[in-house]
Design a protein around this motif. Sequence first.
Motif, PDB file in Angstrom:
ATOM      1  N   MET A   1       0.847  -1.205   0.000  1.00  0.00           N
ATOM      2  CA  MET A   1       0.000   0.000   0.000  1.00  0.00           C
ATOM      3  C   MET A   1       0.877   1.247   0.000  1.00  0.00           C
ATOM      4  SD  MET A   1      -2.673   1.344   2.914  1.00  0.00           S
ATOM      5  CE  MET A   1      -3.682  -0.123   2.847  1.00  0.00           C
ATOM      6  N   GLN A   2       0.542   2.197  -0.872  1.00  0.00           N
ATOM      7  CA  GLN A   2       1.304   3.441  -0.925  1.00  0.00           C
ATOM      8  C   GLN A   2       0.880   4.367   0.200  1.00  0.00           C
ATOM      9  OE1 GLN A   2       1.029   5.435  -4.655  1.00  0.00           O
ATOM     10  NE2 GLN A   2       2.499   7.035  -4.112  1.00  0.00           N
ATOM     11  N   ALA A   3       1.852   4.975   0.834  1.00  0.00           N
ATOM     12  CA  ALA A   3       1.560   5.877   1.951  1.00  0.00           C
ATOM     13  C   ALA A   3       0.824   7.111   1.462  1.00  0.00           C
ATOM     14  CB  ALA A   3       2.850   6.283   2.651  1.00  0.00           C
ATOM     15  N   SER A   4      -0.171   7.529   2.214  1.00  0.00           N
ATOM     16  CA  SER A   4      -0.874   8.771   1.902  1.00  0.00           C
ATOM     17  C   SER A   4       0.023   9.959   2.225  1.00  0.00           C
ATOM     18  CB  SER A   4      -2.182   8.852   2.697  1.00  0.00           C
ATOM     19  OG  SER A   4      -1.929   8.701   4.089  1.00  0.00           O
ATOM     20  N   SER A   5      -0.410  11.137   1.865  1.00  0.00           N
ATOM     21  CA  SER A   5       0.428  12.342   2.057  1.00  0.00           C
ATOM     22  C   SER A   5      -0.240  13.350   2.989  1.00  0.00           C
ATOM     23  CB  SER A   5       0.722  12.993   0.706  1.00  0.00           C
ATOM     24  OG  SER A   5      -0.494  13.303   0.034  1.00  0.00           O
ATOM     25  N   THR A   6      -0.980  12.836   3.956  1.00  0.00           N
ATOM     26  CA  THR A   6      -1.709  13.719   4.868  1.00  0.00           C
ATOM     27  C   THR A   6      -0.775  14.614   5.661  1.00  0.00           C
ATOM     28  OG1 THR A   6      -3.372  11.972   5.068  1.00  0.00           O
ATOM     29  CG2 THR A   6      -3.482  13.759   6.660  1.00  0.00           C
ATOM     30  N   ARG A   7       0.422  14.121   5.938  1.00  0.00           N
ATOM     31  CA  ARG A   7       1.356  14.934   6.729  1.00  0.00           C
ATOM     32  C   ARG A   7       1.676  16.252   6.021  1.00  0.00           C
ATOM     33  NH1 ARG A   7       3.872  10.884   4.244  1.00  0.00           N
ATOM     34  NH2 ARG A   7       5.965  11.090   3.326  1.00  0.00           N
ATOM     35  N   TYR A   8       1.696  16.227   4.695  1.00  0.00           N
ATOM     36  CA  TYR A   8       1.978  17.468   3.971  1.00  0.00           C
ATOM     37  C   TYR A   8       0.814  18.450   4.054  1.00  0.00           C
ATOM     38  CZ  TYR A   8       5.821  14.674   2.198  1.00  0.00           C
ATOM     39  OH  TYR A   8       6.933  13.881   2.113  1.00  0.00           O
ATOM     40  N   THR A   9      -0.396  17.919   4.179  1.00  0.00           N
ATOM     41  CA  THR A   9      -1.553  18.785   4.446  1.00  0.00           C
ATOM     42  C   THR A   9      -1.399  19.455   5.802  1.00  0.00           C
ATOM     43  OG1 THR A   9      -3.005  17.355   3.142  1.00  0.00           O
ATOM     44  CG2 THR A   9      -4.066  18.860   4.699  1.00  0.00           C
ATOM     45  N   ILE A  10      -0.940  18.691   6.785  1.00  0.00           N
ATOM     46  CA  ILE A  10      -0.719  19.244   8.130  1.00  0.00           C
ATOM     47  C   ILE A  10       0.365  20.320   8.085  1.00  0.00           C
ATOM     48  CG2 ILE A  10       0.033  18.720  10.482  1.00  0.00           C
ATOM     49  CD1 ILE A  10      -2.753  17.655   9.794  1.00  0.00           C
ATOM     50  N   PHE A  11       1.466  20.046   7.376  1.00  0.00           N
ATOM     51  CA  PHE A  11       2.536  21.037   7.270  1.00  0.00           C
ATOM     52  C   PHE A  11       2.028  22.314   6.586  1.00  0.00           C
ATOM     53  CE2 PHE A  11       5.580  17.178   6.794  1.00  0.00           C
ATOM     54  CZ  PHE A  11       5.450  16.901   8.149  1.00  0.00           C
ATOM     55  N   SER A  12       1.164  22.150   5.590  1.00  0.00           N
ATOM     56  CA  SER A  12       0.601  23.311   4.883  1.00  0.00           C
ATOM     57  C   SER A  12      -0.306  24.130   5.802  1.00  0.00           C
ATOM     58  CB  SER A  12      -0.195  22.856   3.651  1.00  0.00           C
ATOM     59  OG  SER A  12       0.629  22.174   2.743  1.00  0.00           O
ATOM     60  N   LEU A  13      -1.074  23.436   6.642  1.00  0.00           N
ATOM     61  CA  LEU A  13      -1.923  24.146   7.607  1.00  0.00           C
ATOM     62  C   LEU A  13      -1.077  24.932   8.608  1.00  0.00           C
ATOM     63  CD1 LEU A  13      -4.707  21.523   8.415  1.00  0.00           C
ATOM     64  CD2 LEU A  13      -5.042  23.760   7.343  1.00  0.00           C
ATOM     65  N   LEU A  14       0.021  24.316   9.058  1.00  0.00           N
ATOM     66  CA  LEU A  14       0.931  25.028   9.961  1.00  0.00           C
ATOM     67  C   LEU A  14       1.455  26.291   9.300  1.00  0.00           C
ATOM     68  CD1 LEU A  14       3.109  22.135  11.463  1.00  0.00           C
ATOM     69  CD2 LEU A  14       1.162  23.288  12.511  1.00  0.00           C
ATOM     70  N   PHE A  15       1.844  26.161   8.035  1.00  0.00           N
ATOM     71  CA  PHE A  15       2.342  27.314   7.284  1.00  0.00           C
ATOM     72  C   PHE A  15       1.292  28.413   7.213  1.00  0.00           C
ATOM     73  CE2 PHE A  15       2.435  29.520   3.196  1.00  0.00           C
ATOM     74  CZ  PHE A  15       3.673  30.144   3.259  1.00  0.00           C
ATOM     75  N   LEU A  16       0.055  28.048   6.869  1.00  0.00           N
ATOM     76  CA  LEU A  16      -1.010  29.046   6.704  1.00  0.00           C
ATOM     77  C   LEU A  16      -1.309  29.773   8.010  1.00  0.00           C
ATOM     78  CD1 LEU A  16      -3.317  30.366   5.079  1.00  0.00           C
ATOM     79  CD2 LEU A  16      -4.758  28.429   5.774  1.00  0.00           C
ATOM     80  N   ILE A  17      -1.496  29.021   9.089  1.00  0.00           N
ATOM     81  CA  ILE A  17      -1.875  29.650  10.357  1.00  0.00           C
ATOM     82  C   ILE A  17      -0.741  30.495  10.922  1.00  0.00           C
ATOM     83  CG2 ILE A  17      -2.619  29.208  12.723  1.00  0.00           C
ATOM     84  CD1 ILE A  17      -4.737  28.716  10.551  1.00  0.00           C
TER      85      ILE A  17
END
Length: 439
Positions: free
Chosen positions: A1-17
Amino acid sequence: MQASSTRYTIFSLLFLIALINYVDRGALSFAANAISQEFHFSKVQLGAVLSYFGFGYLFGSLCGGFLADRLGTKKVWLMAGILWSLLEIATAWAGEVGMAIFGGSAIMGFAALRILFGFSEGPAYALMNKTIAHWAPDNERGFALSIGLLSTQVGSLLTAPIAVGLLLLTNDWRMMFILLGAFSLLAMLLFARNFTDTPLLHPRANAAERQLIINGQKRESQHEGTLPWWRFFTSRTLVCNALGYFSFLYITFTLVTWLPKYLQDNFHYDLHSLWYVAMIPWSGACITVLLGGRIADRLLARFNNLRLARNVFASVTLCATACCFMAIPWVGSAAGIIALMTLGNALNALVNNVYWSVVIDVTPKASVGAYSGMTLAIANLASIISPMLCGWLAEYYGYNAMFTVTACIAFGSMLAMTLLQPEKRLKADAPAVAAQQAM
Protein backbone atom coordinates in the motif's frame (compact mmCIF):
# COMPACT_ATOMS: atom_id res chain seq x y z
CA MET A 1 0.00 0.00 0.00
CA GLN A 2 1.30 3.44 -0.93
CA ALA A 3 1.56 5.88 1.95
CA SER A 4 -0.87 8.77 1.90
CA SER A 5 0.43 12.34 2.06
CA THR A 6 -1.71 13.72 4.87
CA ARG A 7 1.36 14.93 6.73
CA TYR A 8 1.98 17.47 3.97
CA THR A 9 -1.55 18.79 4.45
CA ILE A 10 -0.72 19.24 8.13
CA PHE A 11 2.54 21.04 7.27
CA SER A 12 0.60 23.31 4.88
CA LEU A 13 -1.92 24.15 7.61
CA LEU A 14 0.93 25.03 9.96
CA PHE A 15 2.34 27.31 7.28
CA LEU A 16 -1.01 29.05 6.70
CA ILE A 17 -1.87 29.65 10.36
CA ALA A 18 1.63 30.78 11.31
CA LEU A 19 1.70 33.10 8.27
CA ILE A 20 -1.58 34.70 9.37
CA ASN A 21 -0.14 34.95 12.88
CA TYR A 22 2.80 36.95 11.53
CA VAL A 23 0.76 39.23 9.26
CA ASP A 24 -1.57 40.08 12.14
CA ARG A 25 1.27 41.00 14.48
CA GLY A 26 3.19 43.06 11.88
CA ALA A 27 0.27 45.16 10.61
CA LEU A 28 0.62 47.68 13.44
CA SER A 29 3.99 48.84 12.08
CA PHE A 30 2.38 50.05 8.85
CA ALA A 31 -0.31 51.92 10.76
CA ALA A 32 2.34 53.42 13.08
CA ASN A 33 2.53 56.80 11.34
CA ALA A 34 -1.25 57.27 11.36
CA ILE A 35 -1.53 56.13 14.98
CA SER A 36 1.39 58.35 16.07
CA GLN A 37 -0.18 61.39 14.43
CA GLU A 38 -3.64 60.72 15.83
CA PHE A 39 -2.49 60.09 19.40
CA HIS A 40 0.69 62.24 19.32
CA PHE A 41 3.18 59.46 20.13
CA SER A 42 6.94 60.18 20.03
CA LYS A 43 9.45 57.58 18.72
CA VAL A 44 10.08 56.41 22.28
CA GLN A 45 6.35 56.06 22.94
CA LEU A 46 5.85 54.32 19.61
CA GLY A 47 8.67 51.92 20.49
CA ALA A 48 6.86 51.15 23.74
CA VAL A 49 3.59 50.49 21.88
CA LEU A 50 5.39 48.12 19.50
CA SER A 51 7.12 46.32 22.38
CA TYR A 52 4.03 45.68 24.52
CA PHE A 53 3.25 42.74 22.26
CA GLY A 54 6.43 41.05 23.47
CA PHE A 55 5.40 41.02 27.14
CA GLY A 56 2.32 38.96 26.37
CA TYR A 57 4.12 36.88 23.75
CA LEU A 58 6.75 35.78 26.23
CA PHE A 59 4.20 34.36 28.67
CA GLY A 60 1.99 33.01 25.90
CA SER A 61 4.83 31.02 24.37
CA LEU A 62 5.70 29.59 27.76
CA CYS A 63 2.12 28.64 28.66
CA GLY A 64 1.34 27.37 25.18
CA GLY A 65 4.07 24.75 25.24
CA PHE A 66 2.99 23.36 28.63
CA LEU A 67 -0.70 23.38 27.62
CA ALA A 68 0.10 21.53 24.38
CA ASP A 69 1.75 18.71 26.34
CA ARG A 70 -1.34 18.42 28.53
CA LEU A 71 -4.37 19.33 26.40
CA GLY A 72 -3.12 18.48 22.92
CA THR A 73 -2.02 20.81 20.15
CA LYS A 74 -5.36 21.16 18.35
CA LYS A 75 -7.24 22.51 21.38
CA VAL A 76 -4.52 25.04 22.15
CA TRP A 77 -4.21 26.09 18.47
CA LEU A 78 -7.94 26.79 18.30
CA MET A 79 -8.12 28.65 21.61
CA ALA A 80 -5.12 30.81 20.70
CA GLY A 81 -6.22 31.45 17.10
CA ILE A 82 -9.75 32.53 17.95
CA LEU A 83 -8.51 34.78 20.76
CA TRP A 84 -5.85 36.54 18.67
CA SER A 85 -8.38 37.08 15.85
CA LEU A 86 -10.82 38.81 18.21
CA LEU A 87 -8.04 40.91 19.75
CA GLU A 88 -6.82 41.93 16.27
CA ILE A 89 -10.32 43.32 15.63
CA ALA A 90 -10.35 45.01 19.04
CA THR A 91 -7.07 46.83 18.26
CA ALA A 92 -9.12 49.19 16.10
CA TRP A 93 -10.45 50.74 19.31
CA ALA A 94 -7.32 50.43 21.48
CA GLY A 95 -6.88 54.18 21.85
CA GLU A 96 -10.52 54.72 22.77
CA VAL A 97 -10.33 51.88 25.31
CA GLY A 98 -7.35 53.57 26.94
CA MET A 99 -9.01 56.96 27.12
CA ALA A 100 -12.22 55.46 28.54
CA ILE A 101 -10.74 53.05 31.07
CA PHE A 102 -7.20 54.28 31.86
CA GLY A 103 -7.80 57.92 32.69
CA GLY A 104 -7.53 59.32 29.18
CA SER A 105 -4.28 57.47 28.29
CA ALA A 106 -4.46 56.11 24.75
CA ILE A 107 -1.08 54.42 25.14
CA MET A 108 -2.39 52.32 28.04
CA GLY A 109 -5.20 51.07 25.82
CA PHE A 110 -2.67 49.93 23.23
CA ALA A 111 -0.57 48.42 26.02
CA ALA A 112 -3.44 46.32 27.40
CA LEU A 113 -4.64 45.04 24.03
CA ARG A 114 -1.17 44.37 22.62
CA ILE A 115 -0.13 42.43 25.75
CA LEU A 116 -3.24 40.25 25.48
CA PHE A 117 -2.72 39.92 21.73
CA GLY A 118 0.89 38.84 22.27
CA PHE A 119 -0.22 36.29 24.85
CA SER A 120 -2.69 34.75 22.40
CA GLU A 121 -0.11 34.57 19.57
CA GLY A 122 2.68 33.26 21.81
CA PRO A 123 1.91 29.52 21.64
CA ALA A 124 2.14 29.29 17.82
CA TYR A 125 5.74 28.19 17.29
CA ALA A 126 5.88 25.87 20.30
CA LEU A 127 2.71 24.24 18.94
CA MET A 128 4.33 23.97 15.51
CA ASN A 129 7.36 22.17 16.93
CA LYS A 130 5.14 19.83 18.94
CA THR A 131 3.10 19.05 15.82
CA ILE A 132 6.18 18.32 13.71
CA ALA A 133 7.59 16.06 16.44
CA HIS A 134 4.48 13.90 15.99
CA TRP A 135 3.92 14.18 12.24
CA ALA A 136 7.39 14.20 10.62
CA PRO A 137 9.77 11.24 10.29
CA ASP A 138 13.34 12.19 11.20
CA ASN A 139 14.52 12.41 7.58
CA GLU A 140 11.80 14.99 6.81
CA ARG A 141 12.03 16.99 10.02
CA GLY A 142 14.30 19.70 8.64
CA PHE A 143 12.08 20.12 5.59
CA ALA A 144 8.90 20.14 7.70
CA LEU A 145 10.34 22.74 10.07
CA SER A 146 11.41 24.83 7.10
CA ILE A 147 7.88 24.77 5.65
CA GLY A 148 6.46 25.93 8.98
CA LEU A 149 9.17 28.50 9.61
CA LEU A 150 8.85 29.85 6.07
CA SER A 151 5.68 31.47 7.37
CA THR A 152 7.79 33.95 9.35
CA GLN A 153 9.48 35.24 6.22
CA VAL A 154 6.49 35.05 3.86
CA GLY A 155 4.29 36.61 6.54
CA SER A 156 6.73 39.49 6.92
CA LEU A 157 7.00 39.78 3.12
CA LEU A 158 3.23 39.87 2.62
CA THR A 159 2.48 42.14 5.56
CA ALA A 160 3.61 45.15 3.54
CA PRO A 161 1.31 44.72 0.51
CA ILE A 162 -1.60 43.42 2.61
CA ALA A 163 -1.45 46.10 5.30
CA VAL A 164 -0.67 48.96 2.92
CA GLY A 165 -3.27 47.67 0.45
CA LEU A 166 -5.95 47.66 3.14
CA LEU A 167 -4.88 51.12 4.35
CA LEU A 168 -5.09 52.55 0.84
CA LEU A 169 -8.31 50.71 0.02
CA THR A 170 -10.19 51.71 3.17
CA ASN A 171 -8.27 54.89 4.05
CA ASP A 172 -8.77 53.82 7.66
CA TRP A 173 -6.24 52.04 9.87
CA ARG A 174 -9.05 50.78 12.10
CA MET A 175 -10.77 48.97 9.25
CA MET A 176 -7.46 47.27 8.42
CA PHE A 177 -7.41 45.57 11.82
CA ILE A 178 -11.08 44.58 11.58
CA LEU A 179 -10.65 42.91 8.19
CA LEU A 180 -7.44 41.10 9.23
CA GLY A 181 -9.12 39.71 12.35
CA ALA A 182 -12.18 38.54 10.40
CA PHE A 183 -9.99 36.66 7.91
CA SER A 184 -8.11 34.99 10.77
CA LEU A 185 -11.37 33.66 12.18
CA LEU A 186 -12.24 32.10 8.82
CA ALA A 187 -8.80 30.47 8.64
CA MET A 188 -9.29 28.88 12.07
CA LEU A 189 -12.49 27.21 10.83
CA LEU A 190 -10.50 25.59 8.02
CA PHE A 191 -7.85 24.53 10.52
CA ALA A 192 -10.42 22.98 12.87
CA ARG A 193 -11.80 20.76 10.09
CA ASN A 194 -8.48 19.38 8.85
CA PHE A 195 -6.06 19.15 11.79
CA THR A 196 -5.45 16.39 14.33
CA ASP A 197 -2.79 16.04 17.02
CA THR A 198 -1.25 12.82 15.66
CA PRO A 199 -1.38 10.66 12.48
CA LEU A 200 -3.30 7.98 14.40
CA LEU A 201 -6.23 10.37 14.86
CA HIS A 202 -6.46 11.61 11.28
CA PRO A 203 -9.05 9.79 9.12
CA ARG A 204 -7.17 10.51 5.88
CA ALA A 205 -3.79 9.18 7.07
CA ASN A 206 -3.63 5.54 5.96
CA ALA A 207 -1.81 2.72 7.75
CA ALA A 208 1.21 2.96 5.44
CA GLU A 209 1.75 6.65 6.20
CA ARG A 210 1.32 6.10 9.92
CA GLN A 211 3.88 3.32 9.82
CA LEU A 212 6.25 5.44 7.72
CA ILE A 213 6.15 8.23 10.31
CA ILE A 214 6.46 5.96 13.35
CA ASN A 215 9.27 3.84 11.88
CA GLY A 216 11.07 6.96 10.68
CA GLN A 217 11.38 8.46 14.16
CA LYS A 218 13.94 7.61 16.81
CA ARG A 219 12.60 5.17 19.31
CA GLU A 220 12.36 6.66 22.76
CA SER A 221 13.40 4.41 25.56
CA GLN A 222 11.10 3.65 28.47
CA HIS A 223 13.20 6.03 30.57
CA GLU A 224 12.34 9.03 28.38
CA GLY A 225 9.27 10.32 30.17
CA THR A 226 8.18 13.89 30.74
CA LEU A 227 10.97 16.02 32.18
CA PRO A 228 10.42 18.65 34.89
CA TRP A 229 10.64 22.25 33.70
CA TRP A 230 13.82 22.99 35.65
CA ARG A 231 15.81 20.36 33.72
CA PHE A 232 15.79 22.81 30.81
CA PHE A 233 18.23 25.03 32.72
CA THR A 234 20.60 22.14 33.47
CA SER A 235 21.23 21.70 29.74
CA ARG A 236 23.95 23.91 28.31
CA THR A 237 22.67 23.08 24.85
CA LEU A 238 19.09 24.21 25.46
CA VAL A 239 20.12 27.43 27.21
CA CYS A 240 22.69 28.40 24.57
CA ASN A 241 20.25 27.46 21.82
CA ALA A 242 17.65 29.81 23.32
CA LEU A 243 20.26 32.59 23.45
CA GLY A 244 21.11 31.91 19.81
CA TYR A 245 17.45 32.10 18.87
CA PHE A 246 17.28 35.45 20.67
CA SER A 247 19.42 36.91 17.89
CA PHE A 248 17.13 35.60 15.17
CA LEU A 249 14.10 37.16 16.83
CA TYR A 250 15.88 40.40 17.66
CA ILE A 251 16.75 40.93 13.98
CA THR A 252 13.26 39.87 12.90
CA PHE A 253 11.49 42.21 15.32
CA THR A 254 13.83 45.08 14.49
CA LEU A 255 12.84 44.81 10.84
CA VAL A 256 9.17 44.01 11.45
CA THR A 257 8.59 46.88 13.86
CA TRP A 258 10.95 49.63 12.67
CA LEU A 259 11.68 49.02 8.97
CA PRO A 260 8.56 50.86 7.68
CA LYS A 261 9.16 53.87 9.94
CA TYR A 262 12.90 53.89 9.10
CA LEU A 263 12.20 53.91 5.35
CA GLN A 264 9.63 56.68 5.75
CA ASP A 265 11.86 58.85 7.96
CA ASN A 266 15.19 58.39 6.15
CA PHE A 267 14.16 57.98 2.51
CA HIS A 268 10.69 59.55 2.52
CA TYR A 269 8.83 56.61 1.03
CA ASP A 270 5.06 57.09 1.10
CA LEU A 271 2.47 54.31 1.30
CA HIS A 272 2.29 53.99 -2.49
CA SER A 273 5.96 52.95 -2.67
CA LEU A 274 6.35 51.47 0.83
CA TRP A 275 4.20 48.45 0.00
CA TYR A 276 6.82 47.00 -2.36
CA VAL A 277 10.03 48.51 -0.95
CA ALA A 278 9.32 47.05 2.51
CA MET A 279 8.93 43.60 0.91
CA ILE A 280 12.47 43.48 -0.45
CA PRO A 281 14.37 42.72 2.82
CA TRP A 282 12.23 39.59 3.26
CA SER A 283 12.58 38.25 -0.29
CA GLY A 284 15.86 36.37 0.21
CA ALA A 285 14.78 35.00 3.59
CA CYS A 286 11.80 33.23 1.97
CA ILE A 287 14.29 31.13 0.02
CA THR A 288 16.98 30.62 2.65
CA VAL A 289 14.58 29.47 5.38
CA LEU A 290 13.75 26.50 3.14
CA LEU A 291 17.33 26.06 2.00
CA GLY A 292 18.58 26.01 5.60
CA GLY A 293 16.51 22.95 6.47
CA ARG A 294 17.83 21.11 3.43
CA ILE A 295 21.44 22.06 4.22
CA ALA A 296 21.12 20.90 7.83
CA ASP A 297 19.56 17.61 6.74
CA ARG A 298 22.27 17.03 4.11
CA LEU A 299 25.12 17.82 6.52
CA LEU A 300 23.68 15.41 9.07
CA ALA A 301 23.07 12.67 6.50
CA ARG A 302 26.52 12.94 4.94
CA PHE A 303 28.71 13.40 8.01
CA ASN A 304 26.46 12.00 10.77
CA ASN A 305 27.75 14.82 12.94
CA LEU A 306 25.20 16.90 14.86
CA ARG A 307 27.77 19.52 15.86
CA LEU A 308 28.61 20.20 12.22
CA ALA A 309 24.93 20.38 11.23
CA ARG A 310 24.03 22.58 14.20
CA ASN A 311 27.00 24.43 15.82
CA VAL A 312 29.24 25.09 12.83
CA PHE A 313 26.45 25.80 10.40
CA ALA A 314 24.75 28.26 12.77
CA SER A 315 27.89 30.03 13.96
CA VAL A 316 29.34 30.71 10.50
CA THR A 317 26.02 32.01 9.24
CA LEU A 318 25.44 34.26 12.26
CA CYS A 319 28.91 35.75 11.82
CA ALA A 320 28.05 36.69 8.23
CA THR A 321 24.69 38.08 9.39
CA ALA A 322 26.39 40.33 11.93
CA CYS A 323 28.83 41.65 9.31
CA CYS A 324 25.93 42.70 7.04
CA PHE A 325 24.23 44.77 9.74
CA MET A 326 27.54 46.21 10.94
CA ALA A 327 28.14 47.56 7.41
CA ILE A 328 24.79 49.40 7.10
CA PRO A 329 25.90 52.65 8.83
CA TRP A 330 28.75 52.95 6.31
CA VAL A 331 26.50 52.84 3.26
CA GLY A 332 24.86 56.04 2.05
CA SER A 333 22.35 54.93 -0.59
CA ALA A 334 18.90 53.48 0.00
CA ALA A 335 19.59 50.70 -2.52
CA GLY A 336 22.81 49.67 -0.75
CA ILE A 337 21.19 49.66 2.69
CA ILE A 338 18.20 47.63 1.50
CA ALA A 339 20.59 45.16 -0.21
CA LEU A 340 22.54 44.67 3.05
CA MET A 341 19.31 44.25 5.02
CA THR A 342 18.12 41.68 2.50
CA LEU A 343 21.37 39.69 2.64
CA GLY A 344 21.62 39.91 6.44
CA ASN A 345 18.01 38.84 6.91
CA ALA A 346 18.43 35.99 4.42
CA LEU A 347 21.47 34.68 6.32
CA ASN A 348 19.60 35.08 9.62
CA ALA A 349 16.72 32.95 8.28
CA LEU A 350 19.10 30.28 6.99
CA VAL A 351 19.60 28.90 10.51
CA ASN A 352 16.07 29.36 11.84
CA ASN A 353 15.54 25.65 11.41
CA VAL A 354 18.52 24.79 13.63
CA TYR A 355 17.08 26.29 16.82
CA TRP A 356 13.95 24.15 16.65
CA SER A 357 15.81 21.03 15.51
CA VAL A 358 18.10 21.25 18.55
CA VAL A 359 15.12 21.13 20.92
CA ILE A 360 13.85 17.95 19.22
CA ASP A 361 17.42 16.54 19.13
CA VAL A 362 17.90 16.62 22.89
CA THR A 363 14.37 16.48 24.34
CA PRO A 364 12.02 13.50 24.85
CA LYS A 365 8.89 13.86 22.71
CA ALA A 366 6.68 14.18 25.80
CA SER A 367 8.49 17.40 26.75
CA VAL A 368 9.03 18.93 23.31
CA GLY A 369 6.05 21.28 23.65
CA ALA A 370 7.08 22.60 27.07
CA TYR A 371 10.77 22.96 26.20
CA SER A 372 9.95 24.58 22.86
CA GLY A 373 7.80 27.05 24.75
CA MET A 374 10.60 27.77 27.22
CA THR A 375 13.06 28.28 24.35
CA LEU A 376 10.65 30.67 22.71
CA ALA A 377 9.94 32.50 25.97
CA ILE A 378 13.63 33.19 26.62
CA ALA A 379 14.32 34.18 23.02
CA ASN A 380 11.21 36.33 22.88
CA LEU A 381 12.70 38.77 25.32
CA ALA A 382 13.86 40.14 21.95
CA SER A 383 10.27 41.04 21.07
CA ILE A 384 10.23 43.34 24.10
CA ILE A 385 13.77 44.64 23.97
CA SER A 386 14.10 45.21 20.21
CA PRO A 387 11.19 47.62 19.53
CA MET A 388 11.81 49.59 22.73
CA LEU A 389 15.61 49.77 22.40
CA CYS A 390 15.39 50.63 18.70
CA GLY A 391 12.98 53.47 19.44
CA TRP A 392 15.27 54.84 22.14
CA LEU A 393 18.38 54.52 19.95
CA ALA A 394 16.62 56.14 16.98
CA GLU A 395 15.39 59.03 19.13
CA TYR A 396 18.69 59.86 20.85
CA TYR A 397 21.48 58.39 18.67
CA GLY A 398 19.97 57.91 15.22
CA TYR A 399 19.05 54.83 13.21
CA ASN A 400 22.69 53.83 12.57
CA ALA A 401 23.12 53.00 16.25
CA MET A 402 20.12 50.67 15.95
CA PHE A 403 21.88 48.60 13.27
CA THR A 404 25.21 48.55 15.13
CA VAL A 405 23.55 47.12 18.25
CA THR A 406 21.75 44.55 16.08
CA ALA A 407 25.13 43.39 14.69
CA CYS A 408 26.62 43.09 18.20
CA ILE A 409 23.72 40.89 19.32
CA ALA A 410 24.24 38.62 16.30
CA PHE A 411 27.94 38.25 17.23
CA GLY A 412 26.95 37.32 20.79
CA SER A 413 24.54 34.65 19.56
CA MET A 414 27.22 33.28 17.25
CA LEU A 415 29.37 32.60 20.32
CA ALA A 416 26.45 30.95 22.14
CA MET A 417 25.83 28.54 19.25
CA THR A 418 29.44 27.30 19.35
CA LEU A 419 28.73 25.85 22.83
CA LEU A 420 25.92 23.46 21.82
CA GLN A 421 26.16 19.74 22.61
CA PRO A 422 23.26 18.43 20.48
CA GLU A 423 24.44 14.82 20.69
CA LYS A 424 23.72 14.75 24.46
CA ARG A 425 20.05 13.82 24.78
CA LEU A 426 18.28 14.61 28.05
CA LYS A 427 16.88 11.64 29.94
CA ALA A 428 14.60 11.47 32.92
CA ASP A 429 15.98 9.95 36.10
CA ALA A 430 14.88 6.32 36.41
CA PRO A 431 13.20 6.76 39.85
CA ALA A 432 11.24 9.74 38.53
CA VAL A 433 10.05 7.75 35.52
CA ALA A 434 9.06 4.80 37.67
CA ALA A 435 7.05 7.10 39.91
CA GLN A 436 5.41 8.69 36.89
CA GLN A 437 4.45 5.30 35.42
CA ALA A 438 3.01 4.17 38.76
CA MET A 439 0.66 7.17 38.93
